[in-house]
Design an enzyme around this catalytic site. Structure first.
Site, PDB file in Angstrom:
ATOM      1  N   TYR A   1       0.852  -1.191   0.000  1.00 33.55           N
ATOM      2  CA  TYR A   1       0.000   0.000   0.000  1.00 33.55           C
ATOM      3  C   TYR A   1       0.883   1.235   0.000  1.00 33.55           C
ATOM      4  O   TYR A   1       1.825   1.328   0.790  1.00 33.55           O
ATOM      5  CB  TYR A   1      -0.901   0.034   1.243  1.00 33.55           C
ATOM      6  CG  TYR A   1      -2.347  -0.105   0.846  1.00 33.55           C
ATOM      7  CD1 TYR A   1      -2.969   0.904   0.127  1.00 33.55           C
ATOM      8  CD2 TYR A   1      -3.081  -1.244   1.147  1.00 33.55           C
ATOM      9  CE1 TYR A   1      -4.285   0.774  -0.285  1.00 33.55           C
ATOM     10  CE2 TYR A   1      -4.396  -1.375   0.738  1.00 33.55           C
ATOM     11  CZ  TYR A   1      -4.995  -0.363   0.013  1.00 33.55           C
ATOM     12  OH  TYR A   1      -6.289  -0.493  -0.399  1.00 33.55           O
TER      13      TYR A   1
ATOM     14  N   GLU B   1      -0.543   4.798  -0.615  1.00 36.30           N
ATOM     15  CA  GLU B   1      -1.370   5.985  -0.895  1.00 36.30           C
ATOM     16  C   GLU B   1      -0.568   7.245  -0.681  1.00 36.30           C
ATOM     17  O   GLU B   1       0.196   7.357   0.281  1.00 36.30           O
ATOM     18  CB  GLU B   1      -2.610   5.987   0.002  1.00 36.30           C
ATOM     19  CG  GLU B   1      -3.673   5.031  -0.493  1.00 36.30           C
ATOM     20  CD  GLU B   1      -4.885   4.969   0.423  1.00 36.30           C
ATOM     21  OE1 GLU B   1      -4.863   5.604   1.488  1.00 36.30           O
ATOM     22  OE2 GLU B   1      -5.840   4.275   0.060  1.00 36.30           O
TER      23      GLU B   1
ATOM     24  N   ASP C   1      -5.685  13.306 -25.446  1.00 35.74           N
ATOM     25  CA  ASP C   1      -5.709  11.924 -24.962  1.00 35.74           C
ATOM     26  C   ASP C   1      -5.039  11.072 -26.041  1.00 35.74           C
ATOM     27  O   ASP C   1      -5.619  10.820 -27.092  1.00 35.74           O
ATOM     28  CB  ASP C   1      -7.167  11.506 -24.736  1.00 35.74           C
ATOM     29  CG  ASP C   1      -7.309  10.033 -24.358  1.00 35.74           C
ATOM     30  OD1 ASP C   1      -6.294   9.302 -24.387  1.00 35.74           O
ATOM     31  OD2 ASP C   1      -8.440   9.621 -24.034  1.00 35.74           O
TER      32      ASP C   1
ATOM     33  N   THR D   1      -3.038   5.784 -22.143  1.00 29.26           N
ATOM     34  CA  THR D   1      -2.885   4.443 -21.600  1.00 29.26           C
ATOM     35  C   THR D   1      -1.431   4.045 -21.817  1.00 29.26           C
ATOM     36  O   THR D   1      -0.723   4.651 -22.609  1.00 29.26           O
ATOM     37  CB  THR D   1      -3.760   3.410 -22.345  1.00 29.26           C
ATOM     38  OG1 THR D   1      -3.350   3.392 -23.714  1.00 29.26           O
ATOM     39  CG2 THR D   1      -5.233   3.755 -22.270  1.00 29.26           C
TER      40      THR D   1
ATOM     41  N   LYS E   1      -1.456   0.264 -25.147  1.00 28.25           N
ATOM     42  CA  LYS E   1      -1.826   0.145 -26.567  1.00 28.25           C
ATOM     43  C   LYS E   1      -0.535   0.174 -27.392  1.00 28.25           C
ATOM     44  O   LYS E   1       0.288  -0.715 -27.214  1.00 28.25           O
ATOM     45  CB  LYS E   1      -2.862   1.215 -26.907  1.00 28.25           C
ATOM     46  CG  LYS E   1      -4.140   1.003 -26.068  1.00 28.25           C
ATOM     47  CD  LYS E   1      -5.250   1.992 -26.343  1.00 28.25           C
ATOM     48  CE  LYS E   1      -6.434   1.709 -25.417  1.00 28.25           C
ATOM     49  NZ  LYS E   1      -7.537   2.666 -25.610  1.00 28.25           N
TER      50      LYS E   1
ATOM     51  N   ARG F   1      -1.422  -2.867 -18.637  1.00 32.93           N
ATOM     52  CA  ARG F   1      -2.763  -2.267 -18.715  1.00 32.93           C
ATOM     53  C   ARG F   1      -2.901  -1.194 -17.645  1.00 32.93           C
ATOM     54  O   ARG F   1      -2.990  -1.484 -16.457  1.00 32.93           O
ATOM     55  CB  ARG F   1      -3.802  -3.365 -18.495  1.00 32.93           C
ATOM     56  CG  ARG F   1      -5.247  -2.946 -18.551  1.00 32.93           C
ATOM     57  CD  ARG F   1      -6.133  -4.162 -18.750  1.00 32.93           C
ATOM     58  NE  ARG F   1      -5.732  -4.848 -19.963  1.00 32.93           N
ATOM     59  CZ  ARG F   1      -6.050  -4.436 -21.202  1.00 32.93           C
ATOM     60  NH1 ARG F   1      -6.817  -3.386 -21.386  1.00 32.93           N
ATOM     61  NH2 ARG F   1      -5.616  -5.098 -22.258  1.00 32.93           N
TER      62      ARG F   1
HETATM   63  C1  LIG Z   1      -8.511   3.066 -24.752  1.00 28.20           C
HETATM   64  C2  LIG Z   1      -8.814   4.483 -24.559  1.00 28.20           C
HETATM   65  C3  LIG Z   1      -9.107   4.994 -23.283  1.00 28.20           C
HETATM   66  C4  LIG Z   1      -9.402   4.114 -22.084  1.00 28.20           C
HETATM   67  O1  LIG Z   1      -8.436   3.294 -21.662  1.00 28.20           O
HETATM   68  P1  LIG Z   1      -8.804   2.143 -20.592  1.00 28.20           P
HETATM   69  O2  LIG Z   1      -7.465   1.772 -20.045  1.00 28.20           O
HETATM   70  O3  LIG Z   1      -9.498   1.071 -21.343  1.00 28.20           O
HETATM   71  O4  LIG Z   1      -9.680   2.751 -19.555  1.00 28.20           O
HETATM   72  C5  LIG Z   1      -9.256   6.357 -23.146  1.00 28.20           C
HETATM   73  N1  LIG Z   1      -9.150   7.174 -24.195  1.00 28.20           N
HETATM   74  C6  LIG Z   1      -8.912   6.718 -25.442  1.00 28.20           C
HETATM   75  C7  LIG Z   1      -8.806   7.687 -26.566  1.00 28.20           C
HETATM   76  C8  LIG Z   1      -8.739   5.359 -25.656  1.00 28.20           C
HETATM   77  O5  LIG Z   1      -8.525   4.923 -26.893  1.00 28.20           O
END
Ligand SMILES: *Cc1c(COP(=O)(O)O)cnc(C)c1O
Length: 422
Positions: free
Chosen positions: A58, A60, A204, A230, A233, A239
């Site tokens: 933990y 935090e 994003d 993220t 990807k 993840r």
């Molecule tokens: C995949 C994605 C997310 C969310 O990611 P998670 O880890 O699945 O919550 C947010 N924004 C965009 C543009 C994405 O492609």
């Protein structure tokens, strides 16, 4: 390795059911073609960090300002991950605690807005993400969302539309970035429009992060004040999510992540993020990211040669949207046919789609996972042909079985991990 729990075979002995499920999923990943653009295969090093005892801790709070004792080691882990994230993207500030991309976005809403405030994001049915203001998501429920889309003529984001909406609605921030948009996003344009109306520009880059890190896709860092992403990807990490920002937003973002939204950070995942950031700094990662885009272009060209239409006519990234209407099949049916031959992808709406989201007129394809396996442009040409054959022979079980065999053969030539995953 002096701890009994660290023996790899312990799961097999203690829980054969879960062990067996993991083995089955390993086979599924190994003998199929993974073409969901948001998926990838992490390195053994990332897996090892994720499966480590850091999950027990933990922590935090922030490094050296924790609510628990015993954090001296994990403090160093988090510092390392933050330093690497900043250096990889050239950013002033990083928070590596968000559990996912959605959590990273939620933290930005929490940091910058009060419920009911106005924001602008891209429409989900034109390539945006749920967390950019969809009515079924927290972002659309608690905030006033004004959505922009793409132009009907060329399926590109339209500066005039973005600017007109911003001038009319005066959002507090404008978020750009997408989950099904294959072209370069003009981050400088979003910043320009945001500045004009006194808004913050948020990017994003969940999908593009690996390409941005490698310098083969434009970076929002010089333009947008806040960037969410993220790690799993194109960046090929665990993840999870992370946030980059200009220094002035550091406090608000840290507070929004914890205590605003999350509890204890997942230190095992943060360690794995640090590993992935280091991997992405290597010259080999640039080669990888370059190959992702070359492969996407080859796949798109192959599909076009077989009579498929690609939304916007092609791709500048790892992803493409195939408009299946020319083949007289909808997205849902196409996803099912591809699944039968071992090609995993997802149905998707295309801009101005006449079909509802659960059917869709398109499929979304991506090359990051196949490129990790070492496939190149000639394999992409083969895959385009396999997809054409599958669609044409969708009523012919014997033909589909032989295409499934071809897919299995192709995947056998590019082994995923040369050891079993556990
Ligand atoms: C995949 C994605 C997310 C969310 O990611 P998670 O880890 O699945 O919550 C947010 N924004 C965009 C543009 C994405 O492609």
């Amino acid at each position: 390795m002096h701890c009994k729990l660290q023996r790899r075979e312990s799961l097999k002995e203690s829980d054969p059911e879960v062990f067996d499920l993991i083995q089955r999923e390993t086979s599924r990943q190994e003998y199929g073609l993974e073409m969901i653009p948001s998926e990838n295969f992490v390195s053994e090093a990332v897996l090892e960090a994720m499966g480590s005892v850091l999950t027990n801790k933990y922590a935090e709070g922030q490094p050296r300002r924790r609510y628990y004792g015993g954090c001296e080691v994990v403090d160093e882990v988090e510092d390392l991950a933050k330093a690497r994230a900043k250096s990889l993207f050239g950013a002033e500030f990083a928070n590596v605690q968000p559990h996912s991309g959605a959590a990273a976005n939620q933290a930005v809403f929490e940091a910058l807005l009060n419920p009911g405030d106005t924001v602008m994001g891209m429409r989900l049915d034109m390539g945006g993400h749920l967390t950019h203001g969809s009515p079924v998501n927290f972002s659309g429920k608690y905030y006033n969302v004004v959505a922009y889309g793409v132009r009907e003529s060329d399926h590109l984001i339209d500066e005039t539309e973005v600017r007109d909406l911003a001038l009319k609605h005066r959002p507090k921030f404008i978020i750009c970035g997408a989950t099904a948009y294959s072209r370069h996003i003009d981050f400088a344009m979003f910043r320009r429009v945001a500045d004009e109306v006194g808004a913050v520009a948020v990017a994003d880059i969940a999908h593009y992060a690996g390409l941005v890190a490698a310098g083969v896709y434009p970076s929002p860092v010089p333009h947008c004040q806040i960037i969410t992403s993220t790690a799993h990807k194109t960046l090929r990490g665990p993840r999870s999510g992370f946030i980059l920002a200009q220094e002035g937003y550091a406090r608000a973002i840290n507070k929004a992540v914890f205590p605003g939204l999350q509890g204890g950070p997942h230190m095992h995942t943060i360690a794995a993020k640090a590993v992935a950031f280091k991997e992405a700094m290597q010259p080999a990662f640039k080669t990888y990211a370059t190959a992702i885009i070359e492969n996407a272009r080859a796949l798109s060209a192959g599909l076009i040669s077989h009579g498929f239409n690609i939304v916007s006519g092609g791709t500048d990234s790892h992803v493409m949207l195939v408009d299946m209407r020319a083949a007289e099949i909808n997205g849902k049916e196409a996803e099912a046919v591809f699944d039968r031959i071992g090609i995993t992808c997802n149905k998707n709406t295309i801009p101005f789609d006449p079909q509802p989201p659960l059917v869709g007129s398109g499929v979304r394809l991506g090359t990051p996972a196949l490129t990790t396996r070492g496939m190149g442009t000639s394999e992409m040409t083969t895959i385009a042909r396999l997809m054409k054959d599958a669609v044409q022979s969708r009523g012919d079980d014997a033909k589909l079985r032989s295409l499934r065999e071809e897919v299995r053969e192709l995947s056998r030539r590019f082994p995923l991990y040369d050891y079993r995953l556990i």
